[in-house]
Each structure stands twice: as structure tokens, then as C-alpha cells.
Motif scaffolding. Structure first.
Motif, PDB file in Angstrom:
ATOM      1  N   ALA A 163      -4.478  -0.949  -8.296  1.00  0.00           N
ATOM      2  CA  ALA A 163      -3.346  -1.112  -8.946  1.00  0.00           C
ATOM      3  C   ALA A 163      -2.318   0.122  -8.694  1.00  0.00           C
ATOM      4  O   ALA A 163      -1.259  -0.214  -8.491  1.00  0.00           O
ATOM      5  CB  ALA A 163      -3.647  -1.178 -10.538  1.00  0.00           C
ATOM      6  N   ILE A 199      -1.107  -0.039  -4.797  1.00  0.00           N
ATOM      7  CA  ILE A 199      -0.146  -0.804  -4.588  1.00  0.00           C
ATOM      8  C   ILE A 199       1.213  -0.709  -5.469  1.00  0.00           C
ATOM      9  O   ILE A 199       2.243  -0.786  -4.876  1.00  0.00           O
ATOM     10  CB  ILE A 199      -0.589  -2.471  -4.896  1.00  0.00           C
ATOM     11  CG1 ILE A 199      -2.083  -2.938  -3.994  1.00  0.00           C
ATOM     12  CG2 ILE A 199       0.368  -3.410  -4.728  1.00  0.00           C
ATOM     13  CD1 ILE A 199      -2.611  -3.952  -4.097  1.00  0.00           C
ATOM     14  N   VAL A 200       1.128  -0.535  -6.417  1.00  0.00           N
ATOM     15  CA  VAL A 200       2.296  -0.043  -7.429  1.00  0.00           C
ATOM     16  C   VAL A 200       2.955   1.191  -7.090  1.00  0.00           C
ATOM     17  O   VAL A 200       4.173   1.212  -6.945  1.00  0.00           O
ATOM     18  CB  VAL A 200       2.100  -0.104  -8.864  1.00  0.00           C
ATOM     19  CG1 VAL A 200       3.145   0.535  -9.519  1.00  0.00           C
ATOM     20  CG2 VAL A 200       1.575  -1.316  -9.739  1.00  0.00           C
ATOM     21  N   SER A 245      -1.119  -5.079 -10.461  1.00  0.00           N
ATOM     22  CA  SER A 245      -0.041  -4.428  -9.500  1.00  0.00           C
ATOM     23  C   SER A 245       0.917  -5.441  -9.531  1.00  0.00           C
ATOM     24  O   SER A 245       2.095  -4.992  -9.489  1.00  0.00           O
ATOM     25  CB  SER A 245      -0.601  -4.127  -8.425  1.00  0.00           C
ATOM     26  OG  SER A 245      -0.987  -5.292  -7.607  1.00  0.00           O
ATOM     27  N   GLN A 269       3.492   3.184 -11.929  1.00  0.00           N
ATOM     28  CA  GLN A 269       2.162   3.580 -11.839  1.00  0.00           C
ATOM     29  C   GLN A 269       1.678   3.863 -13.282  1.00  0.00           C
ATOM     30  O   GLN A 269       0.568   3.686 -13.629  1.00  0.00           O
ATOM     31  CB  GLN A 269       1.938   4.792 -10.987  1.00  0.00           C
ATOM     32  CG  GLN A 269       2.373   4.550  -9.469  1.00  0.00           C
ATOM     33  CD  GLN A 269       1.913   5.615  -8.526  1.00  0.00           C
ATOM     34  OE1 GLN A 269       0.745   6.001  -8.459  1.00  0.00           O
ATOM     35  NE2 GLN A 269       2.659   6.278  -7.796  1.00  0.00           N
ATOM     36  N   ALA A 290       0.631   0.773 -14.671  1.00  0.00           N
ATOM     37  CA  ALA A 290      -0.370   0.287 -14.308  1.00  0.00           C
ATOM     38  C   ALA A 290      -1.524   0.860 -14.676  1.00  0.00           C
ATOM     39  O   ALA A 290      -2.720   0.218 -14.994  1.00  0.00           O
ATOM     40  CB  ALA A 290      -0.511   0.369 -12.794  1.00  0.00           C
ATOM     41  N   THR A 347      -4.236  -1.075 -16.901  1.00  0.00           N
ATOM     42  CA  THR A 347      -5.838  -0.917 -16.568  1.00  0.00           C
ATOM     43  C   THR A 347      -6.901  -0.386 -17.323  1.00  0.00           C
ATOM     44  O   THR A 347      -8.072  -1.168 -17.707  1.00  0.00           O
ATOM     45  CB  THR A 347      -5.708  -0.290 -15.117  1.00  0.00           C
ATOM     46  OG1 THR A 347      -5.014  -0.843 -14.111  1.00  0.00           O
ATOM     47  CG2 THR A 347      -7.085  -0.464 -14.477  1.00  0.00           C
TER      48      THR A 347
END
Length: 384
Positions: A207, A210-211, A289, A295, A298, A302
């Protein structure tokens, strides 16, 4: 799907990961540190219980009785005290968690065939450990009483001590511990912590990785490229799948070599089943993501999605069979429970696909469903 484009996306993602040294260190060190911290910190064994004694009798028999506790690995002797005031202070300050008070005329009453009451105090702050400690005390007390009766019967009938013991205990209870012969909590918790570590680390890394591209704006290059949705998603996942599978091997080595957990199953089966679990966890990270833009968001999502269900419903601390009906239903919604069965079955029971195929099949279904959801949610058109 063009494999060259998938490879190009994967190589680009790998370079982005290796360029950030902090993120790279997080990817490989975080699972190792988590297993060390939780493996040594999450100890369920109840041993070395500190205790003190008030001996009002000071006889040979009272010393023998107290010595039974002193020589047990479950108790740690912290000395004799003079009175109840000192005992209360030690219990209040948590310097001891158990106290034994031997009454006056202890030996005299036992020798005369009378019943003697030995008072015991236990710190009830931790109910589960207290209940286990109570069982230890009852067992030691019962063994002492049986020895006294056996000695009396031996002298009364003029028979050997062993024969007298058989007369006192006509039913001998034989207990064998299967799969965890030494009854070590680490043998059960460490394999489950492999699941817990992967369940946290894999989606978190995916996550955040990619974010990060969303925050830097480089994801717009993908929007304008000829890479298809499938190629982009597959290329993005491959580096994180590779990192997670490497971590599987590291965690396995730590469990076997550092924590001395026996591995009785097939390493090939264990690693193959781990692939399906890694696909699930990295897929969860990819899904998160796609839903967030930063972030920090995320990270928070998560941790919430991974930690709470994993602790409560995976069988990490409490067997799923012991949960309520509603909790058992929730446990089947998360992949952690199925991988916990696989890990513990591989490590402790030595079973393979012939027994654990329902769990492997469930992970495969999870991986497919998560993949389809992420494919449906991802769009190459940036959101306004």
C-alpha cells in the motif's frame, strides 16, 4: 497481456523501492524485528512464579512441604517472611505473586492423621495465569499428600513403598501431549506469528509503495501509457510478492533456528501454500492503495484492517473453535485463520495438502476474489 510491459512496470517499481533506503530497510527488517519482538514478548508459559512463605511450624515436614515448591520449575522462591504485614507488602508491590502459609502443629496434625489447612494467596491481577498457578499448587499439594499416605500404608501393611503407592492411587492417569511434547507456548505462538508478521508487513509495504506514486504524481505516466490494467497491476505486485516470499523464508529460518520450533512437515508444501497467502496479503495492500490518496491514510487503514482481525479472529491467541458463533463467522472472512492452520499444521503436526487442502483452497479463492475486486476498481482514468 504483454509480459515485456509487465516486466517493465515491475522493474520500475523495484528501482523505486531500492532507491528509498528507508523503505528498503523497512521491507526486509520490519518482519524480522516484529517476529523477534512478539516471539520473545508474547510468552504464554506460566513459570518461575515468585512466592514467599510464612512457616509457623518450623518442622521437618513443613520444610519438606515448602521444598516441593522450591524445587519446582514453576515457582521461584523469594524467601521466608515473618508476618502477614510483610506478606501483604510483597503482594501489593508485586514482588511476589503467590504466598504459602504453613500453620502451627503442621507435622503434629499430619502425623496424627488429622487434616491440615495450608493457606495460599495468589495475585489475581492476571486471571488466566492465576488459574494455571492454582493448578500447579493443587498438584504439588496432592503429590505431597499421596506420599504421606503411601508412607503410612507402607508401614501399616509392611509392604514396599511402590506397592503402597499403587494401593493409594488405584487409577494411574497417563497423559501424553501430542504435537507439542514439551508444552512450550513458543512452539504454538511463533508459527502463528509468521502469519501475523506477513499479514501486517506485506499489505503495508504494498500500500505504501503504490500510494507513494500517487503522492509524487508519477502515476500519471501510467495513465498516459499503453500499459493495460492487468499489466500495471501485475507489474506493481511482483516486487512486493518477491519481497514477501523472501521474508517467508527468513521467518521460517528464524522460527526453526532462533526459537527452536520443530518443523515436521514438507517445506515445499509450506512454501507453496505461503505463495497463496502472500497473494492475498499483497492484494489487500493493492486494494487499499486504490482507495486512498496519501501514505498516512494507507498506513492507518492497513494497520486497522490487518491488526484487529488478525489478533481477534485468526487463532493467534484463542482457538477459533472457542469463539462465539458470530466470531467464527467473522474469522472465515479473513485469510489469516486459514494460513494459521497451514503454518501450525506444517510445523507441529507434519500434515500436508491431503489434510490442509480446504485451507489452501480458501486462500486461493481469497486471492482470486481480491484480484478481481482490484481489477474492477482500478481505472487508467485519473479521478477528478
Amino acid at each position: 497481456m504483454n509480459l515485456r510491459r509487465v516486466r517493465a512496470v515491475a522493474v520500475k517499481e523495484w528501482k523505486e523501492t531500492t532507491r528509498d533506503r528507508l523503505f528498503l530497510g523497512l521491507a526486509f527488517l520490519m518482519p524480522v524485528l516484529w517476529l523477534v519482538v512478539f516471539g520473545y514478548g508474547l510468552v504464554m508459559d506460566v513459570e518461575n512464579i515468585p512466592f514467599a512463605v510464612i512457616d509457623h511450624d518450623h518442622s521437618q515436614m513443613s520444610r519438606d512441604y515448602i521444598y516441593r515448591f522450591m524445587q519446582s520449575r514453576y515457582f521461584s522462591y523469594r524467601g521466608h517472611v515473618a508476618d502477614m504485614q510483610d506478606l501483604d507488602r510483597l503482594l501489593t508491590e508485586t514482588k511476589i505473586r503467590a504466598a504459602i502459609i504453613v500453620p502451627e502443629r503442621f507435622q503434629e496434625q499430619l502425623s496424627g492423621g488429622e487434616t491440615v489447612s495450608v493457606q495460599t494467596f495468589l495475585d489475581g491481577t492476571f486471571p488466566l495465569q492465576t488459574d494455571i498457578a492454582k493448578g500447579y499448587i493443587v498438584a504439588i499439594n496432592q503429590a505431597f499428600g499421596e506420599d504421606l499416605v503411601s508412607e503410612y500404608v507402607s508401614k501399616l501393611r509392611g509392604v514396599a513403598r511402590a506397592e503402597a503407592r499403587r494401593a493409594v492411587r488405584p487409577i494411574a492417569l497417563e497423559i501424553r501431549y501430542l504435537y507439542n511434547e514439551e508444552v512450550r507456548s513458543s512452539w504454538s505462538t511463533v508459527p502463528a506469528l509468521v502469519m501475523f508478521t506477513l499479514m501486517l508487513a506485506s499489505p503495508l509495504l504494498t500500500a505504501l509503495g503504490i500510494v507513494r506514486e500517487k503522492e509524487t504524481g508519477s502515476i500519471y505516466n501510467i495513465y498516459s501509457s499503453t500499459v493495460s490494467r492487468t499489466e500495471f497491476l501485475a507489474g506493481k505486485l511482483l516486487p512486493y510478492i518477491a519481497i514477501s516470499l523472501f521474508n517467508v523464508g527468513m521467518l521460517w529460518l528464524m522460527a526453526v533456528l532462533l526459537f527452536q520450533v520443530p518443523f515436521k512437515g514438507s517445506l515445499l508444501f509450506f512454501y507453496s501454500a505461503s505463495v497463496f497467502f502472500v497473494l492475498c496479503t499483497t492484494g489487500i495492500g493493492l486494494l487499499i492503495s486504490l482507495l486512498v490518496q496519501t501514505q498516512m491514510a494507507a498506513l492507518i487503514i492497513t494497520m486497522v484492517v490487518a491488526i484487529l482481525p488478525t489478533i481477534l479472529f485468526s487463532g493467534l491467541l484463542v482457538p477459533v473453535a472457542s469463539l462465539s458463533r458470530g466470531a467464527r463467522v467473522q474469522a472465515h472472512i479473513f485469510p489469516g485463520m486459514f494460513y494459521t492452520d497451514i503454518v501450525r499444521g506444517s510445523f507441529l503436526k507434519g500434515v500436508g495438502l491431503d489434510v490442509l487442502w480446504p485451507d489452501v483452497g480458501a486462500l486461493a479463492i481469497f486471492a482470486v476474489v481480491i484480484g478481481l475486486i482490484t481489477y474492477h476498481l482500478f481505472s487508467k482514468r485519473p479521478k477528478a
